[in-house]
Motif scaffolding. Structure first.
Motif, PDB file in Angstrom:
ATOM      1  N   SER B 129       0.881  -1.098  -0.160  1.00  0.00           N
ATOM      2  CA  SER B 129      -0.004   0.087  -0.032  1.00  0.00           C
ATOM      3  C   SER B 129       0.911   1.256   0.023  1.00  0.00           C
ATOM      4  O   SER B 129       0.494   2.336  -0.721  1.00  0.00           O
ATOM      5  CB  SER B 129      -0.951   0.120   1.190  1.00  0.00           C
ATOM      6  OG  SER B 129      -0.335   0.231   2.425  1.00  0.00           O
ATOM      7  N   LYS B 130       2.033   1.103   0.675  1.00  0.00           N
ATOM      8  CA  LYS B 130       2.692   2.355   0.796  1.00  0.00           C
ATOM      9  C   LYS B 130       3.500   2.687  -0.636  1.00  0.00           C
ATOM     10  O   LYS B 130       3.504   3.790  -1.085  1.00  0.00           O
ATOM     11  CB  LYS B 130       3.883   2.093   2.027  1.00  0.00           C
ATOM     12  CG  LYS B 130       3.378   2.726   3.238  1.00  0.00           C
ATOM     13  CD  LYS B 130       4.024   2.429   4.357  1.00  0.00           C
ATOM     14  CE  LYS B 130       3.638   1.273   4.816  1.00  0.00           C
ATOM     15  NZ  LYS B 130       4.484   0.646   6.037  1.00  0.00           N
ATOM     16  N   VAL B 131       3.870   1.505  -1.170  1.00  0.00           N
ATOM     17  CA  VAL B 131       4.603   1.643  -2.479  1.00  0.00           C
ATOM     18  C   VAL B 131       3.468   2.429  -3.429  1.00  0.00           C
ATOM     19  O   VAL B 131       3.668   2.958  -4.412  1.00  0.00           O
ATOM     20  CB  VAL B 131       4.945   0.090  -3.170  1.00  0.00           C
ATOM     21  CG1 VAL B 131       5.341   0.272  -4.459  1.00  0.00           C
ATOM     22  CG2 VAL B 131       6.207  -0.086  -2.080  1.00  0.00           C
ATOM     23  N   GLY B 132       2.347   1.932  -3.329  1.00  0.00           N
ATOM     24  CA  GLY B 132       1.202   2.390  -4.361  1.00  0.00           C
ATOM     25  C   GLY B 132       1.217   3.952  -3.854  1.00  0.00           C
ATOM     26  O   GLY B 132       0.874   4.500  -4.976  1.00  0.00           O
ATOM     27  N   ILE B 133       0.962   4.542  -2.809  1.00  0.00           N
ATOM     28  CA  ILE B 133       0.838   5.755  -2.552  1.00  0.00           C
ATOM     29  C   ILE B 133       1.984   6.516  -3.085  1.00  0.00           C
ATOM     30  O   ILE B 133       1.879   7.601  -3.608  1.00  0.00           O
ATOM     31  CB  ILE B 133       0.825   5.934  -0.797  1.00  0.00           C
ATOM     32  CG1 ILE B 133      -0.468   5.481  -0.297  1.00  0.00           C
ATOM     33  CG2 ILE B 133       1.073   7.454  -0.459  1.00  0.00           C
ATOM     34  CD1 ILE B 133      -0.221   5.162   1.137  1.00  0.00           C
ATOM     35  N   ILE B 134       3.286   5.954  -2.865  1.00  0.00           N
ATOM     36  CA  ILE B 134       4.384   6.635  -3.329  1.00  0.00           C
ATOM     37  C   ILE B 134       4.628   6.796  -4.824  1.00  0.00           C
ATOM     38  O   ILE B 134       5.080   7.779  -5.473  1.00  0.00           O
ATOM     39  CB  ILE B 134       5.519   6.168  -2.671  1.00  0.00           C
ATOM     40  CG1 ILE B 134       5.862   6.621  -1.176  1.00  0.00           C
ATOM     41  CG2 ILE B 134       6.823   6.418  -3.488  1.00  0.00           C
ATOM     42  CD1 ILE B 134       6.234   5.638  -0.300  1.00  0.00           C
ATOM     43  N   PHE B 135       3.965   5.523  -5.267  1.00  0.00           N
ATOM     44  CA  PHE B 135       3.712   5.474  -6.898  1.00  0.00           C
ATOM     45  C   PHE B 135       3.063   6.942  -7.344  1.00  0.00           C
ATOM     46  O   PHE B 135       3.755   7.394  -8.250  1.00  0.00           O
ATOM     47  CB  PHE B 135       3.111   4.355  -7.356  1.00  0.00           C
ATOM     48  CG  PHE B 135       2.594   4.417  -8.703  1.00  0.00           C
ATOM     49  CD1 PHE B 135       3.209   4.010  -9.827  1.00  0.00           C
ATOM     50  CD2 PHE B 135       1.189   4.549  -8.893  1.00  0.00           C
ATOM     51  CE1 PHE B 135       2.975   4.418 -11.129  1.00  0.00           C
ATOM     52  CE2 PHE B 135       0.688   4.899 -10.056  1.00  0.00           C
ATOM     53  CZ  PHE B 135       1.378   4.553 -11.253  1.00  0.00           C
ATOM     54  N   ILE B 140       3.273  11.402 -11.051  1.00  0.00           N
ATOM     55  CA  ILE B 140       2.766  12.579 -11.650  1.00  0.00           C
ATOM     56  C   ILE B 140       3.806  13.650 -11.907  1.00  0.00           C
ATOM     57  O   ILE B 140       3.884  14.103 -13.023  1.00  0.00           O
ATOM     58  CB  ILE B 140       1.749  13.314 -10.567  1.00  0.00           C
ATOM     59  CG1 ILE B 140       0.506  12.313 -10.556  1.00  0.00           C
ATOM     60  CG2 ILE B 140       1.374  14.653 -11.242  1.00  0.00           C
ATOM     61  CD1 ILE B 140      -0.542  12.796  -9.652  1.00  0.00           C
ATOM     62  N   SER B 141       4.878  13.921 -11.323  1.00  0.00           N
ATOM     63  CA  SER B 141       5.914  14.644 -11.368  1.00  0.00           C
ATOM     64  C   SER B 141       6.695  14.265 -12.543  1.00  0.00           C
ATOM     65  O   SER B 141       7.027  14.934 -13.259  1.00  0.00           O
ATOM     66  CB  SER B 141       7.016  14.776 -10.310  1.00  0.00           C
ATOM     67  OG  SER B 141       6.251  15.217  -8.979  1.00  0.00           O
ATOM     68  N   ALA B 142       7.015  12.672 -12.705  1.00  0.00           N
ATOM     69  CA  ALA B 142       7.516  12.389 -13.778  1.00  0.00           C
ATOM     70  C   ALA B 142       7.209  12.290 -15.153  1.00  0.00           C
ATOM     71  O   ALA B 142       7.640  12.997 -16.255  1.00  0.00           O
ATOM     72  CB  ALA B 142       8.183  10.883 -13.539  1.00  0.00           C
ATOM     73  N   THR B 143       5.718  12.201 -15.227  1.00  0.00           N
ATOM     74  CA  THR B 143       5.060  12.276 -16.353  1.00  0.00           C
ATOM     75  C   THR B 143       4.911  13.615 -16.804  1.00  0.00           C
ATOM     76  O   THR B 143       5.149  14.078 -18.125  1.00  0.00           O
ATOM     77  CB  THR B 143       3.488  11.729 -16.198  1.00  0.00           C
ATOM     78  OG1 THR B 143       3.574  10.374 -15.681  1.00  0.00           O
ATOM     79  CG2 THR B 143       3.027  11.771 -17.482  1.00  0.00           C
ATOM     80  N   GLY B 187      12.508  16.419 -13.630  1.00  0.00           N
ATOM     81  CA  GLY B 187      10.909  15.471 -13.358  1.00  0.00           C
ATOM     82  C   GLY B 187      11.394  14.340 -12.398  1.00  0.00           C
ATOM     83  O   GLY B 187      10.880  14.104 -11.505  1.00  0.00           O
ATOM     84  N   LEU B 188      12.721  13.689 -12.618  1.00  0.00           N
ATOM     85  CA  LEU B 188      13.136  12.731 -11.735  1.00  0.00           C
ATOM     86  C   LEU B 188      13.445  13.273 -10.304  1.00  0.00           C
ATOM     87  O   LEU B 188      13.176  12.426  -9.216  1.00  0.00           O
ATOM     88  CB  LEU B 188      14.201  12.083 -12.227  1.00  0.00           C
ATOM     89  CG  LEU B 188      14.048  11.017 -13.622  1.00  0.00           C
ATOM     90  CD1 LEU B 188      15.427  10.458 -13.969  1.00  0.00           C
ATOM     91  CD2 LEU B 188      12.929  10.393 -13.365  1.00  0.00           C
ATOM     92  N   ARG B 189      13.945  14.356 -10.308  1.00  0.00           N
ATOM     93  CA  ARG B 189      14.474  14.948  -8.886  1.00  0.00           C
ATOM     94  C   ARG B 189      13.205  15.327  -8.348  1.00  0.00           C
ATOM     95  O   ARG B 189      12.848  14.975  -7.293  1.00  0.00           O
ATOM     96  CB  ARG B 189      15.293  16.260  -9.037  1.00  0.00           C
ATOM     97  CG  ARG B 189      16.636  16.085  -8.623  1.00  0.00           C
ATOM     98  CD  ARG B 189      17.555  17.084  -9.014  1.00  0.00           C
ATOM     99  NE  ARG B 189      16.824  18.242  -8.575  1.00  0.00           N
ATOM    100  CZ  ARG B 189      17.225  19.417  -9.174  1.00  0.00           C
ATOM    101  NH1 ARG B 189      18.027  19.390 -10.295  1.00  0.00           N
ATOM    102  NH2 ARG B 189      16.565  20.611  -8.999  1.00  0.00           N
ATOM    103  N   LEU B 190      12.335  16.191  -8.985  1.00  0.00           N
ATOM    104  CA  LEU B 190      10.920  16.314  -8.321  1.00  0.00           C
ATOM    105  C   LEU B 190      10.296  15.223  -7.790  1.00  0.00           C
ATOM    106  O   LEU B 190       9.658  15.127  -6.709  1.00  0.00           O
ATOM    107  CB  LEU B 190       9.926  17.253  -9.167  1.00  0.00           C
ATOM    108  CG  LEU B 190      10.576  18.446  -9.661  1.00  0.00           C
ATOM    109  CD1 LEU B 190       9.851  19.242 -10.669  1.00  0.00           C
ATOM    110  CD2 LEU B 190      10.683  19.525  -8.430  1.00  0.00           C
ATOM    111  N   ALA B 191      10.450  14.119  -8.526  1.00  0.00           N
ATOM    112  CA  ALA B 191       9.506  12.984  -8.305  1.00  0.00           C
ATOM    113  C   ALA B 191       9.971  12.260  -7.027  1.00  0.00           C
ATOM    114  O   ALA B 191       9.236  11.892  -6.251  1.00  0.00           O
ATOM    115  CB  ALA B 191       9.597  12.021  -9.273  1.00  0.00           C
ATOM    116  N   LEU B 192      11.250  12.423  -6.966  1.00  0.00           N
ATOM    117  CA  LEU B 192      11.868  11.585  -5.526  1.00  0.00           C
ATOM    118  C   LEU B 192      11.503  12.685  -4.594  1.00  0.00           C
ATOM    119  O   LEU B 192      11.214  12.104  -3.423  1.00  0.00           O
ATOM    120  CB  LEU B 192      13.557  11.639  -5.831  1.00  0.00           C
ATOM    121  CG  LEU B 192      14.222  10.970  -4.825  1.00  0.00           C
ATOM    122  CD1 LEU B 192      13.843   9.417  -4.725  1.00  0.00           C
ATOM    123  CD2 LEU B 192      15.808  10.875  -5.068  1.00  0.00           C
ATOM    124  N   GLY B 193      11.489  13.695  -4.462  1.00  0.00           N
ATOM    125  CA  GLY B 193      11.123  14.723  -3.541  1.00  0.00           C
ATOM    126  C   GLY B 193       9.704  14.402  -2.992  1.00  0.00           C
ATOM    127  O   GLY B 193       9.413  14.329  -1.919  1.00  0.00           O
TER     128      GLY B 193
END
Lengths: 262, 260, 267
Positions: B129-135, B140-143, B187-193
């Motif tokens: 479930s947590k992986v799902g949330i973080i997904f 969204i940022s990555a896309t 995007g990858l950076r924002l996504a990690l944030g």
């Protein structure tokens, strides 16, 4: 005609450049980069002086120092006998990039100087009207700079400098970004404006035709470090003709004397 | 010399805040230690947790960090692997965009945190479930950034490519992707944030270990010193992750210009 | 391909609308079918049920209040915190961008706080403010504040020095340079910050309400979870999404109005 010293009317100079030099710290921070060396000249009232030189010599640096935007590392500049220590509304500046305030309308740009100096509202309005009329932009008061063409923007820049009614106007390659046609037109316009509202003008350019077309006197600068190579006073009748034999002769003379090494 | 002066001021300003903090807590006892522990207490707790102390939440600081990282990176990788191609696809293929973008635009304005209840209800309070949330957070940022990056491709460059006879595939790989690369990296950076932020929220709501759990349980146990240690650690790890990606970006995207 | 040569019978805008409708209808149909006729019906309520529940929620209360009240209270919390964040963020950002001294004093403290996610402050805020609204304001404030400050700071740092020189040359004093040049030329940056901040604020209120609240959209979904009511969660998510969408577009519309002079425009 060419050699100057005896020729110029010996009035009191409005601007004096006394042995001015300017060095910058070099990038590694160890050495010094000398840009200007031993600049000595005077500027007289209502004179149109052109500082002419090729390429990236220290013309803009020199102009900034004369205007008080930068300080010399050697020597002094005097305006009306007083040492220049900073920018002042008595000296107007027209920039190459126009540097209009993009969030202000044309009239707010032109009125900026009078307004920040708290001139009466009526006087501000009057000046905006007068100088927009002078540069031929009546009717564009409410436009933003982004809506104007390059030539029109530069007209606003000139009107903005004029609106403060400065003693001396500094112009840093104001037409450098314009296309050739607009440039010719703006040179003629500037000449008309200057003849209509006389001011002392110090004009920087790297274009010999522009220099000869506008100048009462040309100071030829050379590179690395920039210093004065020669002075010419130009007495041809205005308006001048680009293909007049005298024009062409002077053009040849000055170009031959230019130092093209960079 | 002048630069020096401002560094000194910076250090002083920081020190003064710490000293005032110490004075109002441990020295003059103006603030109750239940509300705000002193800097020295926090330091001591930090050292204790760092060297393996498991009180009060049952794990040491390192264990918590690793447990959080495992979840964050898991969700992040899934989000990026799906998000980047989706963004590129939507920007490159008109037909795909017309169909997929409305669906994406429905999900986009929903904050990742809002998916927490649904995920927990569907997947329980475990790893999935947590992986799902973080997904959702990373996706969204990555896309968005991949999409915008490809869209920045200059039409002139594409024309040049076509004039030289490049195929659609070559245009994508040789012209559009290199243009988009800096944006994609951003995007990858924002996504990690966002992933890291979402993780903290997820762990505060449903977890038995991890940094988010540590600060949440410490509140219930009245240990503000552990809370602050946890907050600082969360901030620091987030910063560290960002720096790592920044360095990677510098290495892979060589064309000097910064895109932020 | 990035060309827009697909169909000549429709304009670009019509095409987008048509496809949007098609893809949304497809989504709803697939959802409905999956929820009704597969084993997913265990945990996935049909689309029709969620949509009716969504519309009903405006008339029938969830918990003590209707959906409009929940959305209203969440928006109110964001608004209050956002206002504070805007004032303080702009002041701090412009100050740090304009004055080296101000920057030297405040930047290290700011940089220390910045990487900590706003929700990580929740435990402390509960200790400090209890379960009152003040704690929520505090969390949302932190969520908005950093973005506004960072962007404003960037804007004030990136003022064209020639514009400042021009203003000084025309006789402006330092105060006038600050208010007439530095501040207005930071406005596009400030707006970019406000736009991110309002989205972040909305996200923060959802998070804060999920962890400590008795009303608001965040409470709606977390309550749905603890009572095992999937429909209520989904209704909440729909409401959260719609408000989030409106907020994001509101700020960009406002920016277009107020920054008409700023020709170059991002996405």
């Amino acid at each position: 005609m060419e050699r100057s010293e005896g020729n110029i009317k010996k009035k009191n100079p409005v601007l004096e450049c006394r042995n001015v030099g300017r060095s910058f710290d070099s990038y590694d921070g160890k050495g010094k980069n000398e840009v200007l060396r031993g600049m000595n000249f005077e500027v007289y009232e209502n004179e149109f002086l052109v500082l002419f030189g090729a390429g990236q010599c220290g013309k803009t640096t020199l102009l900034n120092i004369l205007a008080g935007l930068d300080m010399p590392t050697e020597g002094e500049v005097y305006a009306n006998g007083e040492k220049v220590s900073g920018p002042a509304p008595e000296r107007g500046f027209v920039y190459q990039k126009t540097s209009l305030f993009p969030w202000m309308t044309v009239e707010d740009n032109v009125g900026f100087g009078p307004k920040v100096r708290h001139l009466p509202e009526k006087e501000c309005k009057e000046r905006i009207r007068k100088y927009l009329d002078l540069v031929g932009l009546t009717g564009f008061e409410k436009s933003y700079p982004s809506q104007l063409s390059g030539g029109m923007r530069q007209r606003v820049g000139i009107a903005r400098a004029y609106a403060n009614e400065p003693d001396i106007m500094f112009m840093d390659e104001p037409f450098g970004h314009l296309d050739a046609q607009t440039r010719y037109m703006m040179e003629e316009e500037l000449q008309r404006i200057w003849q209509q509202e006389k001011r002392t003008v110090i004009f920087v350019t790297n274009n010999i035709e522009e220099a000869l077309f506008l100048a009462d006197r040309i100071i030829l600068l050379t590179n690395c470090p920039t210093h004065i190579k020669q002075e010419y006073s130009i007495t041809m009748q205005r308006p001048r003709d680009y293909v007049d034999p005298e024009f062409l002769r002077l053009r040849q003379l000055i170009t031959d004397n230019m130092d093209l090494t960079l | 010399m002048k630069k020096h002066k401002y560094t000194v001021i910076s250090v002083c300003s920081f020190l003064i805040v710490l000293i005032i903090w110490q004075l109002v807590t441990d020295v003059f006892h103006l603030v109750s230690p239940i509300m705000l522990p002193s800097p020295t207490t926090i330091l001591k707790t930090f050292w204790y947790k760092l060297t393996g102390g498991t009180v009060p939440d049952g794990s040491s600081l390192i264990q918590n960090i690793l447990s959080s990282l495992k979840i964050a990176l898991g969700g992040y990788v899934v989000g990026v692997v799906i998000g980047v191609p989706l963004g590129i696809g939507m920007a490159w293929s008109r037909r795909f965009e017309l169909f997929a973008k409305p669906l994406f635009d429905i999900i986009r304005p929903v904050p990742a945190l809002a998916w927490i209840p649904l995920m927990i209800l569907w997947l329980g309070i475990g790893y999935a479930s947590k992986v799902g949330i973080i997904f959702f957070a990373a996706f969204i940022s990555a896309t968005v950034n991949s999409y915008t990056g490809i869209r920045q491709t200059s039409q002139v460059h594409l024309w040049v490519g076509k004039t030289f006879g490049a195929t659609n595939r070559q245009l994508l790989f040789k012209v559009a992707l290199p243009t988009a690369l800096p944006m994609i990296f951003t995007g990858l950076r924002l996504a990690l944030g966002s992933a890291w932020v979402a993780l903290v929220a997820a762990e505060m709501l449903a977890a038995t270990s991890g940094l988010g759990y540590m600060i949440q349980i410490s509140r219930l146990l009245g240990r503000p010193d552990v809370i602050i240690v946890g907050m600082i650690t969360i901030g620091f790890v987030g910063l560290l992750l960002n720096t790592v990606l920044e360095q990677l970006q510098k290495r892979f995207v060589r064309r000097g210009k910064k895109h932020d | 391909m990035i060309d827009s040569t697909t169909n000549s019978r429709f304009t670009n805008k019509q095409l987008i609308i048509i496809y949007t409708i098609i893809s949304l209808v497809c989504l709803l149909i697939v959802w409905e079918l999956v929820a009704r006729f597969t084993s997913a019906s265990m945990f996935l309520p049909p689309a029709s049920e969620v949509l009716t529940a969504f519309f009903r929620s405006f008339a029938e209360p969830i918990g003590q209040h209707t959906m409009l009240f929940h959305v209203g209270i969440s928006l109110y919390r964001v608004a209050v915190a956002f206002l504070f964040a805007t004032v303080i963020g702009i002041a701090l950002g412009v100050g740090m961008g304009y004055s080296r001294l101000f920057e030297a004093i405040f930047k290290p403290l700011f940089e220390f706080i910045r990487p900590i996610p706003p929700l990580a402050w929740i435990p402390l805020s509960i200790l400090w403010f209890g379960l009152s609204d003040t704690g929520k304001f505090f969390i949302i404030f932190l969520g908005c504040f950093c973005f506004i400050t960072v962007n404003t700071y960037d804007g004030a740092k990136n003022v064209d020095p020639e514009l400042m020189g021009a203003a000084r040359m025309l006789g402006a004093n330092e105060r006038q340079v600050f208010f007439k040049i530095v501040l207005p030329s930071s406005v596009p940056y400030i707006f970019a910050g406000l736009q991110i901040a309002v989205t972040a604020g909305w996200s923060a209120v959802v998070g804060a309400e999920m962890i400590q609240s008795n009303e608001g959209v965040g409470w709606v979904i977390i309550r749905g979870m603890s009572t095992g009511n999937t429909v209520q969660i989904m209704v909440g998510i729909v409401a959260i999404g719609i408000v989030g969408f409106i907020l994001a577009n509101l700020t960009s519309a406002l920016e277009r109005r107020l920054c008409a002079w700023n020709a170059q425009k991002g996405i």
